[in-house]
Scaffold this motif. Structure first.
Motif, PDB file in Angstrom:
ATOM      1  N   ILE A   1      -1.274 -12.701 -16.014  1.00  0.00           N
ATOM      2  CA  ILE A   1      -1.751 -11.173 -16.085  1.00  0.00           C
ATOM      3  C   ILE A   1      -2.734 -10.976 -15.431  1.00  0.00           C
ATOM      4  CG2 ILE A   1      -2.340  -9.361 -17.553  1.00  0.00           C
ATOM      5  CD1 ILE A   1      -0.247 -10.336 -19.549  1.00  0.00           C
ATOM      6  N   ARG A   2      -3.871 -11.795 -15.781  1.00  0.00           N
ATOM      7  CA  ARG A   2      -5.109 -11.495 -15.107  1.00  0.00           C
ATOM      8  C   ARG A   2      -4.966 -11.679 -13.543  1.00  0.00           C
ATOM      9  NH1 ARG A   2      -8.286 -15.354 -16.020  1.00  0.00           N
ATOM     10  NH2 ARG A   2      -7.342 -16.676 -17.604  1.00  0.00           N
ATOM     11  N   ALA A   3      -4.362 -12.815 -13.060  1.00  0.00           N
ATOM     12  CA  ALA A   3      -4.049 -13.125 -11.687  1.00  0.00           C
ATOM     13  C   ALA A   3      -3.452 -11.886 -10.981  1.00  0.00           C
ATOM     14  CB  ALA A   3      -3.402 -14.254 -11.569  1.00  0.00           C
ATOM     15  N   VAL A   4      -2.172 -11.612 -11.570  1.00  0.00           N
ATOM     16  CA  VAL A   4      -1.660 -10.093 -11.200  1.00  0.00           C
ATOM     17  C   VAL A   4      -2.696  -8.945 -11.083  1.00  0.00           C
ATOM     18  CG1 VAL A   4       0.389  -8.670 -11.223  1.00  0.00           C
ATOM     19  CG2 VAL A   4       0.670 -11.085 -11.555  1.00  0.00           C
ATOM     20  N   LEU A   5      -3.295  -8.881 -11.924  1.00  0.00           N
ATOM     21  CA  LEU A   5      -4.137  -7.554 -11.628  1.00  0.00           C
ATOM     22  C   LEU A   5      -5.019  -7.972 -10.803  1.00  0.00           C
ATOM     23  CD1 LEU A   5      -4.390  -6.872 -15.596  1.00  0.00           C
ATOM     24  CD2 LEU A   5      -3.231  -5.490 -13.909  1.00  0.00           C
ATOM     25  N   ARG A   6      -5.705  -8.975 -10.566  1.00  0.00           N
ATOM     26  CA  ARG A   6      -6.746  -9.314  -9.470  1.00  0.00           C
ATOM     27  C   ARG A   6      -6.346  -9.130  -8.290  1.00  0.00           C
ATOM     28  NH1 ARG A   6      -7.854 -13.864 -11.174  1.00  0.00           N
ATOM     29  NH2 ARG A   6      -6.678 -15.059  -9.680  1.00  0.00           N
ATOM     30  N   ARG A   7      -4.842  -9.864  -7.985  1.00  0.00           N
ATOM     31  CA  ARG A   7      -4.243  -9.514  -6.536  1.00  0.00           C
ATOM     32  C   ARG A   7      -3.826  -8.111  -6.459  1.00  0.00           C
ATOM     33  NH1 ARG A   7      -0.956 -14.245  -8.665  1.00  0.00           N
ATOM     34  NH2 ARG A   7       0.968 -12.791  -8.718  1.00  0.00           N
ATOM     35  N   GLY A   8      -3.870  -7.339  -7.534  1.00  0.00           N
ATOM     36  CA  GLY A   8      -3.133  -5.950  -7.169  1.00  0.00           C
ATOM     37  C   GLY A   8      -4.408  -5.227  -6.721  1.00  0.00           C
ATOM     38  N   GLY A   9      -5.431  -5.623  -6.826  1.00  0.00           N
ATOM     39  CA  GLY A   9      -6.875  -4.739  -6.158  1.00  0.00           C
ATOM     40  C   GLY A   9      -6.793  -4.609  -4.959  1.00  0.00           C
ATOM     41  N   PRO A  10      -7.745  -4.000  -4.547  1.00  0.00           N
ATOM     42  CA  PRO A  10      -7.867  -3.481  -2.740  1.00  0.00           C
ATOM     43  C   PRO A  10      -7.799  -4.764  -2.060  1.00  0.00           C
ATOM     44  CG  PRO A  10      -9.382  -2.336  -4.149  1.00  0.00           C
ATOM     45  CD  PRO A  10      -9.005  -3.114  -5.121  1.00  0.00           C
ATOM     46  N   ALA A  11      -6.968  -4.865  -0.818  1.00  0.00           N
ATOM     47  CA  ALA A  11      -6.971  -5.948  -0.247  1.00  0.00           C
ATOM     48  C   ALA A  11      -8.036  -5.819   0.838  1.00  0.00           C
ATOM     49  CB  ALA A  11      -5.707  -5.701   0.776  1.00  0.00           C
ATOM     50  N   THR A  12      -8.479  -7.065   1.272  1.00  0.00           N
ATOM     51  CA  THR A  12      -9.660  -7.021   2.149  1.00  0.00           C
ATOM     52  C   THR A  12      -9.017  -6.811   3.664  1.00  0.00           C
ATOM     53  OG1 THR A  12     -11.005  -8.586   0.637  1.00  0.00           O
ATOM     54  CG2 THR A  12     -11.330  -8.579   2.824  1.00  0.00           C
ATOM     55  N   ALA A  13      -9.442  -6.090   4.373  1.00  0.00           N
ATOM     56  CA  ALA A  13      -8.940  -6.055   5.644  1.00  0.00           C
ATOM     57  C   ALA A  13      -9.910  -6.678   6.742  1.00  0.00           C
ATOM     58  CB  ALA A  13      -8.818  -4.193   6.117  1.00  0.00           C
ATOM     59  N   ALA A  14      -9.164  -7.077   7.789  1.00  0.00           N
ATOM     60  CA  ALA A  14     -10.206  -7.958   9.085  1.00  0.00           C
ATOM     61  C   ALA A  14     -10.842  -6.949   9.508  1.00  0.00           C
ATOM     62  CB  ALA A  14      -9.216  -8.431   9.745  1.00  0.00           C
ATOM     63  N   ALA A  15     -10.695  -5.714   9.731  1.00  0.00           N
ATOM     64  CA  ALA A  15     -11.378  -4.617  10.094  1.00  0.00           C
ATOM     65  C   ALA A  15     -10.918  -3.241   9.840  1.00  0.00           C
ATOM     66  CB  ALA A  15     -11.461  -4.698  11.748  1.00  0.00           C
ATOM     67  N   ALA A  16     -11.811  -2.390   9.462  1.00  0.00           N
ATOM     68  CA  ALA A  16     -11.133  -1.098   8.977  1.00  0.00           C
ATOM     69  C   ALA A  16     -10.980  -0.294  10.193  1.00  0.00           C
ATOM     70  CB  ALA A  16     -12.486  -0.422   8.209  1.00  0.00           C
ATOM     71  N   GLY A  17      -9.799   0.412   9.861  1.00  0.00           N
ATOM     72  CA  GLY A  17      -9.347   1.509  11.204  1.00  0.00           C
ATOM     73  C   GLY A  17      -8.075   1.611  11.089  1.00  0.00           C
ATOM     74  N   GLN A  18      -7.686   2.510  12.103  1.00  0.00           N
ATOM     75  CA  GLN A  18      -5.973   2.845  12.107  1.00  0.00           C
ATOM     76  C   GLN A  18      -5.551   2.012  13.198  1.00  0.00           C
ATOM     77  OE1 GLN A  18      -4.318   6.815  13.181  1.00  0.00           O
ATOM     78  NE2 GLN A  18      -4.570   6.986  10.842  1.00  0.00           N
ATOM     79  N   GLU A  19      -4.397   1.404  12.883  1.00  0.00           N
ATOM     80  CA  GLU A  19      -3.572   0.646  13.922  1.00  0.00           C
ATOM     81  C   GLU A  19      -2.186   1.225  14.141  1.00  0.00           C
ATOM     82  OE1 GLU A  19      -3.813  -3.269  12.717  1.00  0.00           O
ATOM     83  OE2 GLU A  19      -5.876  -3.357  12.518  1.00  0.00           O
ATOM     84  N   THR A  20      -1.516   1.210  15.135  1.00  0.00           N
ATOM     85  CA  THR A  20      -0.254   1.728  15.502  1.00  0.00           C
ATOM     86  C   THR A  20       0.522   0.773  16.165  1.00  0.00           C
ATOM     87  OG1 THR A  20      -1.140   3.834  15.570  1.00  0.00           O
ATOM     88  CG2 THR A  20       1.041   3.646  16.309  1.00  0.00           C
ATOM     89  N   TYR A  21       1.654   0.470  15.658  1.00  0.00           N
ATOM     90  CA  TYR A  21       2.522  -0.449  16.052  1.00  0.00           C
ATOM     91  C   TYR A  21       4.137   0.217  16.335  1.00  0.00           C
ATOM     92  CZ  TYR A  21      -0.849  -3.683  14.347  1.00  0.00           C
ATOM     93  OH  TYR A  21      -2.163  -4.284  14.163  1.00  0.00           O
ATOM     94  N   GLY A  22       4.349   0.862  17.596  1.00  0.00           N
ATOM     95  CA  GLY A  22       5.456   1.513  17.488  1.00  0.00           C
ATOM     96  C   GLY A  22       5.396   2.913  16.486  1.00  0.00           C
ATOM     97  N   GLU A  23       6.321   3.026  15.739  1.00  0.00           N
ATOM     98  CA  GLU A  23       6.286   4.128  15.018  1.00  0.00           C
ATOM     99  C   GLU A  23       5.515   3.884  13.499  1.00  0.00           C
ATOM    100  OE1 GLU A  23      10.320   5.056  13.906  1.00  0.00           O
ATOM    101  OE2 GLU A  23      10.408   6.646  15.656  1.00  0.00           O
ATOM    102  N   LEU A  24       5.241   2.375  13.275  1.00  0.00           N
ATOM    103  CA  LEU A  24       4.181   2.183  12.254  1.00  0.00           C
ATOM    104  C   LEU A  24       2.671   2.199  12.392  1.00  0.00           C
ATOM    105  CD1 LEU A  24       5.231   0.765   9.412  1.00  0.00           C
ATOM    106  CD2 LEU A  24       4.445  -1.184  10.245  1.00  0.00           C
ATOM    107  N   THR A  25       2.225   2.823  11.470  1.00  0.00           N
ATOM    108  CA  THR A  25       0.735   3.280  11.497  1.00  0.00           C
ATOM    109  C   THR A  25       0.243   2.417  10.194  1.00  0.00           C
ATOM    110  OG1 THR A  25       0.954   5.184  12.765  1.00  0.00           O
ATOM    111  CG2 THR A  25      -1.324   4.709  11.563  1.00  0.00           C
ATOM    112  N   ILE A  26      -0.896   1.559  10.368  1.00  0.00           N
ATOM    113  CA  ILE A  26      -1.581   1.040   9.303  1.00  0.00           C
ATOM    114  C   ILE A  26      -2.855   1.507   9.204  1.00  0.00           C
ATOM    115  CG2 ILE A  26      -2.245  -1.005   8.128  1.00  0.00           C
ATOM    116  CD1 ILE A  26       0.366  -2.258   9.514  1.00  0.00           C
ATOM    117  N   ASP A  27      -3.450   2.106   8.134  1.00  0.00           N
ATOM    118  CA  ASP A  27      -4.874   2.492   8.367  1.00  0.00           C
ATOM    119  C   ASP A  27      -5.591   1.559   7.209  1.00  0.00           C
ATOM    120  OD1 ASP A  27      -7.426   3.625   7.599  1.00  0.00           O
ATOM    121  OD2 ASP A  27      -6.523   5.444   8.110  1.00  0.00           O
ATOM    122  N   ARG A  28      -6.327   0.512   7.632  1.00  0.00           N
ATOM    123  CA  ARG A  28      -6.929  -0.478   6.865  1.00  0.00           C
ATOM    124  C   ARG A  28      -8.138   0.097   6.044  1.00  0.00           C
ATOM    125  NH1 ARG A  28      -4.960  -5.381   8.068  1.00  0.00           N
ATOM    126  NH2 ARG A  28      -3.798  -5.618  10.041  1.00  0.00           N
TER     127      ARG A  28
END
Length: 227
Positions: free
Chosen positions: A112-139
């Motif tokens: 339970i503790r591990a799942v809750l910890r993993r469910g926290g905010p992910a660490t992005a390599a660099a903040a910012g918006q990236e677009t791949y075809g139709e897919l957009t990821i905002d880190r």
């Protein structure tokens, strides 16, 4: 620590886990059936759900699917067998992790503790918006959209997508993903990765069986495209 919804029909198991998790500081709400658990979650959402697969009436697989359809609440499933179809089916239904019965309370509390910890905010390599075809990821905002339409991802699916897309075209083994995304070492189960990839593909791919973004590298693992 966390508000836990425990859905378990066996009264002795239910009471034992309620007491044990309570001693670890969790606020535990219990339900005997899947229907009762879903009703209680509507009234008072939980931080995490501990769900037995073998329930009377509405079984644990369907309960898992309904919880997952309603939002990103983490789910740890309880299964009587650790090496059969139940585990795969439960993970594909949306569970984040599993514990094999008979359950050792200390093991469950650690998961339970591990799942809750993993469910926290992910660490992005660099903040910012990236677009791949139709897919957009905002880190920075931790959001994903496709063709301008937002895609709501549970924490583990979001972490997996961020990890893969941070190193475009790099091949990741299942073990690498278990360590970086799930924070599990040799005790991890590669089925966690495969099931999460499968769920993620249904949301970001046009044709999940012919993935463009998350590609399988046979005999090794996965990489992020797009093709």
């Amino acid at each position: 620590m966390a508000r836990v919804m425990l859905i378990e029909d066996d009264p002795s198991v239910r009471e034992g886990l309620r007491l044990s998790l309570g001693r670890h500081g969790h606020d535990v709400e219990v339900a005997r059936t899947g229907e009762d658990g879903l009703r209680r979650l509507l009234v008072a959402p939980a931080d995490i759900v501990v769900l037995d697969l073998m329930l009377p009436g509405l079984d644990g697989f369907e309960v898992c699917r309904r919880i997952r359809a309603g939002g990103p609440t983490p789910i740890v499933m309880l299964t009587a067998r650790g090496d059969d179809l139940d585990v795969v089916s439960g993970l594909e239904a949306g569970a984040d992790d599993y514990v094999v019965k008979p359950v050792r309370p200390r093991v469950l509390e650690a998961r339970i503790r591990a799942v809750l910890r993993r469910g926290g905010p992910a660490t992005a390599a660099a903040a910012g918006q990236e677009t791949y075809g139709e897919l957009t990821i905002d880190r920075g905002a931790l959001t994903v959209s496709k063709a301008g339409v937002p895609i709501v991802l549970p924490p583990m699916e979001l972490r997996l997508l961020l990890e893969l897309s941070a190193a475009n075209s790099q091949v990741f083994s299942r073990q690498q993903l278990l360590e970086s995304v799930w924070e599990l070492d040799f005790l991890g189960d590669s089925r966690l990765v495969d099931a999460c990839v499968q769920r993620l593909r249904t949301k970001i791919e046009d044709i999940p069986s012919r993935p463009r973004y998350i590609q399988t590298v046979r005999g090794f693992g996965y990489r992020f495209g797009p093709l």
